[in-house]
Motif scaffolding. Structure first.
Motif, mmCIF file in Angstrom:
data_model
loop_
_atom_site.group_PDB
_atom_site.id
_atom_site.type_symbol
_atom_site.label_atom_id
_atom_site.label_comp_id
_atom_site.label_asym_id
_atom_site.label_seq_id
_atom_site.Cartn_x
_atom_site.Cartn_y
_atom_site.Cartn_z
ATOM 1 N N THR A 177 1.017 -1.293 0.170
ATOM 2 C CA THR A 177 0.111 -0.049 0.036
ATOM 3 C C THR A 177 0.753 1.383 -0.007
ATOM 4 O O THR A 177 1.650 1.339 0.937
ATOM 5 N N ILE A 178 0.746 2.055 -1.073
ATOM 6 C CA ILE A 178 1.521 3.372 -1.032
ATOM 7 C C ILE A 178 0.702 4.591 -0.563
ATOM 8 O O ILE A 178 1.301 5.551 -0.326
ATOM 9 N N ALA A 179 -0.561 4.338 -0.432
ATOM 10 C CA ALA A 179 -1.410 5.616 0.048
ATOM 11 C C ALA A 179 -2.842 5.137 0.226
ATOM 12 O O ALA A 179 -3.255 4.291 -0.275
ATOM 13 N N THR A 180 -3.498 5.609 1.254
ATOM 14 C CA THR A 180 -4.846 5.484 1.556
ATOM 15 C C THR A 180 -5.402 6.750 1.300
ATOM 16 O O THR A 180 -5.394 7.778 1.888
ATOM 17 N N TYR A 181 -6.916 6.757 0.803
ATOM 18 C CA TYR A 181 -7.726 7.832 0.409
ATOM 19 C C TYR A 181 -9.210 7.807 1.258
ATOM 20 O O TYR A 181 -9.387 6.538 0.970
ATOM 21 N N PRO A 182 -9.674 8.810 1.633
ATOM 22 C CA PRO A 182 -11.153 8.635 2.115
ATOM 23 C C PRO A 182 -12.298 8.410 1.089
ATOM 24 O O PRO A 182 -12.906 8.024 1.427
ATOM 25 N N ASP A 183 -11.678 9.038 -0.015
ATOM 26 C CA ASP A 183 -12.810 8.466 -1.186
ATOM 27 C C ASP A 183 -12.150 8.321 -2.521
ATOM 28 O O ASP A 183 -11.028 8.206 -2.659
ATOM 29 N N LEU A 215 0.422 9.341 -10.831
ATOM 30 C CA LEU A 215 1.470 8.415 -11.149
ATOM 31 C C LEU A 215 1.436 8.090 -12.833
ATOM 32 O O LEU A 215 2.537 8.060 -13.313
ATOM 33 N N SER A 216 0.314 8.026 -13.294
ATOM 34 C CA SER A 216 0.282 7.838 -14.958
ATOM 35 C C SER A 216 1.123 9.083 -15.697
ATOM 36 O O SER A 216 1.975 9.040 -16.375
ATOM 37 N N ASP A 217 0.824 10.375 -15.019
ATOM 38 C CA ASP A 217 1.403 11.594 -15.593
ATOM 39 C C ASP A 217 2.797 11.592 -15.481
ATOM 40 O O ASP A 217 3.598 12.205 -16.285
ATOM 41 N N SER A 218 3.386 10.894 -14.371
ATOM 42 C CA SER A 218 4.720 10.875 -14.172
ATOM 43 C C SER A 218 5.580 9.816 -14.863
ATOM 44 O O SER A 218 6.654 9.404 -14.469
ATOM 45 N N GLY A 219 4.789 8.871 -15.584
ATOM 46 C CA GLY A 219 5.129 7.821 -16.525
ATOM 47 C C GLY A 219 5.498 6.629 -15.578
ATOM 48 O O GLY A 219 5.976 5.514 -16.103
ATOM 49 N N PHE A 220 4.769 6.368 -14.521
ATOM 50 C CA PHE A 220 4.671 5.218 -13.792
ATOM 51 C C PHE A 220 3.879 4.185 -14.698
ATOM 52 O O PHE A 220 2.918 4.649 -15.007
ATOM 53 N N PRO A 221 4.359 2.910 -14.555
ATOM 54 C CA PRO A 221 3.787 2.193 -15.258
ATOM 55 C C PRO A 221 2.438 1.483 -14.517
ATOM 56 O O PRO A 221 2.438 0.777 -13.518
ATOM 57 N N VAL A 222 1.404 2.204 -14.701
ATOM 58 C CA VAL A 222 -0.104 1.975 -14.151
ATOM 59 C C VAL A 222 -0.735 0.671 -13.982
ATOM 60 O O VAL A 222 -1.582 0.493 -13.148
ATOM 61 N N ALA A 260 6.909 -0.078 -5.208
ATOM 62 C CA ALA A 260 6.552 0.891 -4.045
ATOM 63 C C ALA A 260 7.331 2.172 -3.660
ATOM 64 O O ALA A 260 6.822 3.452 -3.777
ATOM 65 N N PRO A 261 8.623 1.872 -3.609
ATOM 66 C CA PRO A 261 9.395 3.224 -3.251
ATOM 67 C C PRO A 261 9.275 4.277 -4.338
ATOM 68 O O PRO A 261 8.996 5.442 -3.912
ATOM 69 N N ARG A 262 9.263 4.012 -5.704
ATOM 70 C CA ARG A 262 9.405 4.929 -6.611
ATOM 71 C C ARG A 262 7.913 5.666 -6.686
ATOM 72 O O ARG A 262 7.728 6.770 -6.857
ATOM 73 N N ALA A 263 6.879 4.853 -6.592
ATOM 74 C CA ALA A 263 5.576 5.030 -6.554
ATOM 75 C C ALA A 263 5.081 5.981 -5.378
ATOM 76 O O ALA A 263 4.397 7.240 -5.428
ATOM 77 N N ARG A 264 5.593 5.649 -4.248
ATOM 78 C CA ARG A 264 5.530 6.540 -2.962
ATOM 79 C C ARG A 264 6.376 7.997 -3.424
ATOM 80 O O ARG A 264 5.716 9.206 -2.967
ATOM 81 N N HIS A 265 7.514 8.008 -3.806
ATOM 82 C CA HIS A 265 8.232 9.182 -4.361
ATOM 83 C C HIS A 265 7.433 10.247 -5.174
ATOM 84 O O HIS A 265 7.414 11.450 -5.221
ATOM 85 N N LEU A 266 6.813 9.474 -6.165
ATOM 86 C CA LEU A 266 6.067 10.055 -7.207
ATOM 87 C C LEU A 266 4.933 10.799 -6.636
ATOM 88 O O LEU A 266 4.611 12.056 -7.012
#
Length: 178
Positions: free
Chosen positions: A41-47, A58-65, A169-175
């Motif tokens: 888990t890299i993040a948790t959101y209420p909605d 993540l997609s805009d940053s080039g991460f493989p979604v 996970a580390p890269r996604a958290r950083h982005l």
């Protein structure tokens, strides 16, 4: 042709090379395999919209979604009561459904009508309204007073987790934090 057995005794056949599954079966197998793989888990959101926005970032940053999963947690079913259901309302709802069905039947029969196709359409719609109303009223009357209300149901999650495979996970958290 390959025969594949599933839990519960059911089986299906494939027409690819031995051991290879194609089409919907393949997609279902891939979904099951992805669910079994460990996730971080890299993040948790209420909605959901916030979780979706994170995946967009993540997609805009080039991460493989294709490595990202949004998981709704703490699920609950919320049923909102809209009003009382009477025989008249059930008949009206049945008439509406019957009108749409009559329109479909009228259209299909009207295609083959040489002349006066509009009469076929009108008759089919009127017949659909009448029969829909009758069946709606009878169906409601047969419930014997149980469930005398209309409602809508939604499935809601308490929170949404954005997950990726542990190596990413580390890269996604950083982005997400930059």
């Amino acid at each position: 042709m390959t025969s594949v057995s599933q839990p519960g005794g059911s089986s299906f056949s494939t027409s690819g090379p031995a051991g290879r599954v194609s089409g919907p079966e393949r997609a279902a197998n891939e979904d099951r395999d992805a669910a079994r793989q460990p996730r971080a888990t890299i993040a948790t959101y209420p909605d959901y919209l916030e979780a979706q926005h994170a995946v967009d970032r993540l997609s805009d940053s080039g991460f493989p979604v294709e490595r990202v999963t949004i998981i709704g947690e703490d699920l609950r079913l919320v049923e909102r009561v809209l009003g009382r259901l009477t025989v008249g309302r059930a008949a009206l709802a049945g008439a509406g459904t019957g009108a749409w069905f009559g329109l479909l039947v009228g259209f299909l029969l009207g295609i083959f009508a040489v002349s006066a196709w509009w009469k076929v359409m009108v008759f089919a719609i009127v017949a659909g309204v009448v029969w829909g109303a009758v069946f709606g009223a009878i169906a409601h009357a047969m419930t014997g007073g149980r469930r005398d209300f209309t409602s809508t149901s939604t499935l809601q999650a308490g929170r949404y987790s954005v997950q990726v495979d542990p190596d990413s996970a580390p890269r996604a958290r950083h982005l997400l934090t930059t």
